[in-house]
Design a protein around this motif. Structure first.
Motif, PDB file in Angstrom:
ATOM      1  N   VAL A   1       7.504  24.914 -17.523  1.00 38.48           N
ATOM      2  CA  VAL A   1       8.180  23.623 -17.577  1.00 38.48           C
ATOM      3  C   VAL A   1       9.153  23.641 -18.750  1.00 38.48           C
ATOM      4  O   VAL A   1       8.850  24.221 -19.805  1.00 38.48           O
ATOM      5  N   ASP A   2      10.322  23.026 -18.574  1.00 36.64           N
ATOM      6  CA  ASP A   2      11.217  22.839 -19.710  1.00 36.64           C
ATOM      7  C   ASP A   2      11.412  21.357 -19.986  1.00 36.64           C
ATOM      8  O   ASP A   2      11.053  20.496 -19.181  1.00 36.64           O
ATOM      9  N   ARG A   3      11.938  21.059 -21.143  1.00 33.90           N
ATOM     10  CA  ARG A   3      12.270  19.683 -21.506  1.00 33.90           C
ATOM     11  C   ARG A   3      13.677  19.649 -22.085  1.00 33.90           C
ATOM     12  O   ARG A   3      14.076  20.568 -22.824  1.00 33.90           O
ATOM     13  N   ILE A   4      14.427  18.608 -21.756  1.00 30.64           N
ATOM     14  CA  ILE A   4      15.793  18.446 -22.243  1.00 30.64           C
ATOM     15  C   ILE A   4      15.784  17.481 -23.424  1.00 30.64           C
ATOM     16  O   ILE A   4      15.355  16.328 -23.291  1.00 30.64           O
TER      17      ILE A   4
ATOM     18  N   ILE B   1      14.259  23.057 -24.210  1.00 35.76           N
ATOM     19  CA  ILE B   1      13.045  23.549 -24.846  1.00 35.76           C
ATOM     20  C   ILE B   1      12.122  24.088 -23.760  1.00 35.76           C
ATOM     21  O   ILE B   1      11.659  23.338 -22.891  1.00 35.76           O
ATOM     22  N   VAL B   2      11.906  25.424 -23.785  1.00 33.81           N
ATOM     23  CA  VAL B   2      11.059  26.067 -22.793  1.00 33.81           C
ATOM     24  C   VAL B   2      10.213  27.128 -23.488  1.00 33.81           C
ATOM     25  O   VAL B   2      10.757  27.961 -24.200  1.00 33.81           O
ATOM     26  N   PRO B   3       8.906  27.069 -23.350  1.00 38.02           N
ATOM     27  CA  PRO B   3       8.110  26.067 -22.644  1.00 38.02           C
ATOM     28  C   PRO B   3       8.267  24.682 -23.287  1.00 38.02           C
ATOM     29  O   PRO B   3       8.471  24.580 -24.491  1.00 38.02           O
ATOM     30  N   ALA B   4       8.138  23.656 -22.461  1.00 34.37           N
ATOM     31  CA  ALA B   4       8.313  22.286 -22.945  1.00 34.37           C
ATOM     32  C   ALA B   4       7.258  21.946 -23.993  1.00 34.37           C
ATOM     33  O   ALA B   4       6.092  22.325 -23.872  1.00 34.37           O
ATOM     34  N   ASP B   5       7.678  21.228 -25.023  1.00 41.15           N
ATOM     35  CA  ASP B   5       6.785  20.813 -26.102  1.00 41.15           C
ATOM     36  C   ASP B   5       6.089  19.504 -25.733  1.00 41.15           C
ATOM     37  O   ASP B   5       6.301  18.455 -26.346  1.00 41.15           O
TER      38      ASP B   5
ATOM     39  N   THR C   1      22.990  31.508 -13.967  1.00 39.85           N
ATOM     40  CA  THR C   1      23.823  32.041 -15.034  1.00 39.85           C
ATOM     41  C   THR C   1      22.966  32.382 -16.256  1.00 39.85           C
ATOM     42  O   THR C   1      21.766  32.095 -16.306  1.00 39.85           O
ATOM     43  N   THR C   2      23.607  32.967 -17.256  1.00 36.23           N
ATOM     44  CA  THR C   2      22.898  33.318 -18.483  1.00 36.23           C
ATOM     45  C   THR C   2      22.381  32.080 -19.220  1.00 36.23           C
ATOM     46  O   THR C   2      21.447  32.180 -20.022  1.00 36.23           O
ATOM     47  N   TYR C   3      22.987  30.915 -18.959  1.00 34.66           N
ATOM     48  CA  TYR C   3      22.597  29.696 -19.656  1.00 34.66           C
ATOM     49  C   TYR C   3      21.857  28.711 -18.745  1.00 34.66           C
ATOM     50  O   TYR C   3      21.594  27.571 -19.147  1.00 34.66           O
ATOM     51  N   SER C   4      21.505  29.130 -17.533  1.00 40.13           N
ATOM     52  CA  SER C   4      20.875  28.230 -16.568  1.00 40.13           C
ATOM     53  C   SER C   4      19.390  28.034 -16.848  1.00 40.13           C
ATOM     54  O   SER C   4      18.705  28.911 -17.389  1.00 40.13           O
ATOM     55  N   ARG C   5      18.885  26.893 -16.438  1.00 40.24           N
ATOM     56  CA  ARG C   5      17.489  26.523 -16.704  1.00 40.24           C
ATOM     57  C   ARG C   5      16.512  27.339 -15.858  1.00 40.24           C
ATOM     58  O   ARG C   5      15.450  27.737 -16.360  1.00 40.24           O
TER      59      ARG C   5
END
Length: 346
Positions: free
Chosen positions: A231-234, A259-263, A313-317
């Motif tokens: 999971v990520d968090r924005i 933030i991945v892994p999400a905090d 992409t290199t910056y994709s989630r």
């Protein structure tokens, strides 16, 4: 063993053309050539198909041979004009690396199914459902998933701005990324936001804002074999998250940190993953998808949207979440190929 002949279709006439090219370049970079023989099929912004010798930033200006995907299942591949005749190139599999319209809405999937060629990602039905956010919400709600309070405004419809509780988000119902999306703080700004969304789709969705953190989850596979990644968090510094609107996306977002892994607490992480998996299955997704959600302060998970071919992409989630779960880009490609071939399309 003979290498699989893999078509990588990219570009296209949607507003997400540049992101599609970058995603395809990253897939090509991580394709193991001892396993796969790639064929690069670029679609120009005008909709012309070109078979390219290589996939770089100048592919469109360099031209390439005209090529079409044959709907004849006896060909199962490309037709390439050659001095009044047609050369045929058989394909074992296609990566439809097309974001947004014509790529995630079932259009290219329908063409590939007519052609009888297996392809990576969701099928026609699930692609169409996920592309139309109003339909996504109907299906998800039927599966017991929380969705934002929302209104659908079709072409010719009117809505009384005084009926809404602000702030709201106004967005095209069937478009990718954040193109045409506005955050509206009061009734006086609603008509302009609806018109901005209609530049991309005559069908507009209005959603009440959800108070909570924006989180996402990457998934792959299908049926009983669904893999749920991290999971990520924005984390926002200001405004709202506008994906692919950055001036220089390779150097980072203009207003967001991922933030991945999400905090988030372990129990919340599990709840987000379980909800993402339920959404993925309810919508009939297979191959891959990224499910975007909100996590409220009281721990409720609310659906935002589903991307059936998220950015690579290199910056994709999506690849970041897979990498955090221990899945390398090359392994991810292998998983997507295996899932597509196991699907027995169609």
């Amino acid at each position: 063993m003979p290498r699989l002949k893999v078509g990588i279709v990219f570009g296209g006439p949607s507003e997400e053309h540049p992101i599609s090219v970058k995603s395809a370049q990253e897939i090509a970079r991580n394709l193991e050539v001892e396993k796969y023989e790639p064929f690069y099929i670029g679609i120009t912004k005008d909709g012309a198909w070109r078979l390219c010798d290589r996939l770089d930033a100048d592919w469109e200006s360099l031209g390439g041979r005209p090529a079409v995907l044959s709907p004849d299942r006896g060909v199962r591949g490309l037709l390439v004009p050659d001095q009044g005749r047609y050369e045929t190139i058989g394909l074992d599999l296609v990566f439809p690396v097309l974001h947004g319209r014509f790529g995630e809405d079932g259009a290219i999937q329908g063409l590939l199914e007519l052609a009888g060629i297996p392809y990576v990602g969701c099928d026609i039905q699930s692609s169409a459902l996920c592309m139309d956010k109003s339909l996504t919400y109907i299906v998800a709600a039927g599966a017991g998933v929380a969705t934002p309070r929302h209104w659908t405004v079709n072409a010719g419809d009117e809505i009384d701005p005084a009926e809404l509780t602000y702030p709201v988000f106004v967005k095209p119902a069937r478009s990718g990324s954040s193109f045409g999306v506005s955050k509206v703080g009061g009734a006086e700004d609603l008509p302009g936001a609806i018109e901005a969304a209609r530049q991309y789709d005559p069908k507009v969705l209005i959603e009440e804002a959800v108070a909570g953190s924006e989180v996402g989850c990457a998934l792959s596979g299908g049926g009983a074999d669904v893999f749920v990644a991290e999971v990520d968090r924005i984390e926002l510094s200001h405004g709202f998250f506008r994906i692919h609107q950055e001036s220089d996306p390779e150097s980072g977002s203009d207003n967001a940190t991922f933030i991945v892994p999400a905090d988030i607490p372990a129990a919340s992480r599990t709840r987000v993953q379980e909800t993402a998996k339920a959404i993925y299955r309810a919508l009939g997704c297979a191959g891959l998808a990224r499910v975007d959600m909100f996590l409220t302060e009281d721990g409720e998970v609310v659906l935002n949207e589903v991307n059936t071919f998220p950015g690579m992409t290199t910056y994709s989630r999506y690849p970041r979440m897979m990498a955090a779960a221990g899945v390398s880009p090359a392994e991810l490609i292998d998983r997507m190929v295996s899932s597509a071939l196991a699907g027995g399309r169609r």
